[in-house]
Scaffold this active site. Structure first.
Site, PDB file in Angstrom:
ATOM      1  N   ALA A 253       0.835  -1.194   0.000  1.00 21.25           N
ATOM      2  CA  ALA A 253       0.000   0.000   0.000  1.00 21.25           C
ATOM      3  C   ALA A 253       0.871   1.245   0.000  1.00 21.25           C
ATOM      4  O   ALA A 253       1.953   1.262   0.581  1.00 21.25           O
ATOM      5  CB  ALA A 253      -0.929   0.013   1.214  1.00 21.25           C
ATOM      6  N   LYS A 254       0.362   2.303  -0.638  1.00 20.86           N
ATOM      7  CA  LYS A 254       1.096   3.568  -0.678  1.00 20.86           C
ATOM      8  C   LYS A 254       1.314   4.114   0.722  1.00 20.86           C
ATOM      9  O   LYS A 254       2.394   4.622   1.043  1.00 20.86           O
ATOM     10  CB  LYS A 254       0.308   4.595  -1.498  1.00 20.86           C
ATOM     11  CG  LYS A 254       0.154   4.266  -2.968  1.00 20.86           C
ATOM     12  CD  LYS A 254      -0.749   5.285  -3.647  1.00 20.86           C
ATOM     13  CE  LYS A 254      -1.036   4.915  -5.085  1.00 20.86           C
ATOM     14  NZ  LYS A 254      -1.990   5.848  -5.724  1.00 20.86           N
ATOM     15  N   ARG A 255       0.277   3.999   1.555  1.00 20.44           N
ATOM     16  CA  ARG A 255       0.371   4.602   2.889  1.00 20.44           C
ATOM     17  C   ARG A 255       1.437   3.936   3.749  1.00 20.44           C
ATOM     18  O   ARG A 255       1.926   4.521   4.705  1.00 20.44           O
ATOM     19  CB  ARG A 255      -0.979   4.542   3.595  1.00 20.44           C
ATOM     20  CG  ARG A 255      -1.499   3.136   3.869  1.00 20.44           C
ATOM     21  CD  ARG A 255      -2.806   3.175   4.642  1.00 20.44           C
ATOM     22  NE  ARG A 255      -3.357   1.846   4.861  1.00 20.44           N
ATOM     23  CZ  ARG A 255      -4.158   1.240   4.017  1.00 20.44           C
ATOM     24  NH1 ARG A 255      -4.505   1.840   2.893  1.00 20.44           N
ATOM     25  NH2 ARG A 255      -4.632   0.033   4.282  1.00 20.44           N
TER      26      ARG A 255
END
Length: 281
Positions: A253-255
């Site tokens: 995930a980007k986060r």
């Protein structure tokens, strides 16, 4: 014979990682295997998180992987009038209502409830603004009070035939329960339309016949099928693939700052190696 049309539709809120590469390669190979079409769409409706540099980076990374696409890239922020027309159509049928609640107010109302129902995305909106009178709604809108537009899910479900379902690859027909999402937002206070409306509208407009995407989005298909029937949009087939996981078992995930394709390229990884890491050696 109908040719397969797939699409890759990332949001330019960060650079692509291997999970994105897997999704893009999956759609691209399916389209190319049957002489079909592979489309690229940028879902950049969120003005607070989307950035031009990420949009440019998405195209660079896909080309580096060896992917091409058919036709121009569809950029959602360039088509806001189309989404407004779809919202107006739903509103004219009494299926939308303005919601003036802040996030804090919603959280407070949920906390005060003894048995707040939950959906796939968490606690459901308690319907605070659903019962406002038309004069009250009009007055608050006229004063410029910020508001979202929510789908009255009970009314919407009552408008479609019973037995709503979708076709999932490897499973056949899967029953839908869109009411489990509650009164979802179709236009946010800070964005002219929501993901659910835009993605469903664009898949229909672009003639997508097979939606390939991560398994985390499979529950949303219930809601998307409801919108398709309400708007008389064609029904595509669906193929939800497993998510790529990191070494600790969490999905990329980007986060979580998963290693990006740009990082891999800078470290000397070749496109062929990146494709193999994404599950397409």
């Amino acid at each position: 014979m109908l040719r397969c049309v797939t699409r890759f539709a990332p949001s330019p809120t960060g650079y692509l990682h291997l999970g994105h590469a897997h999704s893009a390669l999956d759609g691209w190979r399916r389209a190319r295997a049957g002489g079909g079409r592979f489309l690229l769409r940028l879902e950049d409706i969120d003005p607070g998180r989307c950035r031009r540099e990420y949009a440019v980076g998405i195209e660079e990374d896909l080309r580096w992987l060896g992917l091409d696409w058919d036709g121009p890239v569809r950029v959602q922020s360039e088509h806001l009038a189309e989404y407004r027309a779809a919202l107006d159509s739903l509103a004219a049928r009494g299926l939308l209502y303005p919601c003036f609640c802040t996030r804090q107010e919603i959280a407070r109302d949920i906390a005060a409830s003894l048995s707040a129902p939950h959906g796939p995305d968490g606690p459901l909106y308690p319907g605070t603004c659903r019962g406002l009178s038309e004069p009250e709604r009009a007055r608050r809108i006229a004063t410029g009070e910020a508001h979202a537009l929510r789908l009255d899910i009970a009314r919407a479900v009552a408008c479609v035939p019973a037995g709503l379902s979708f076709h999932e690859e490897g499973e056949g027909r899967v029953a839908c329960q869109p009411q489990r999402f509650g009164d979802v937002v179709l236009a946010r206070k800070d964005a002219p339309a929501s993901y659910h409306l835009c993605v469903t509208h664009d898949d229909a407009l672009q003639g997508v016949t097979l939606v390939t995407r991560g398994a985390d989005l499979k529950p949303a298909t219930d809601l998307h099928r409801l919108l398709q029937v309400l708007m008389d949009w064609p029904e595509p087939a669906y193929a939800h693939h497993p998510l790529l996981l990191d070494a600790s078992g969490r999905r990329l995930a980007k986060r979580d700052r998963a290693a990006t394709l740009r990082d891999l390229r800078a470290s000397g990884v070749s496109p062929a190696e990146a494709r193999a890491m994404a599950g397409f050696g």
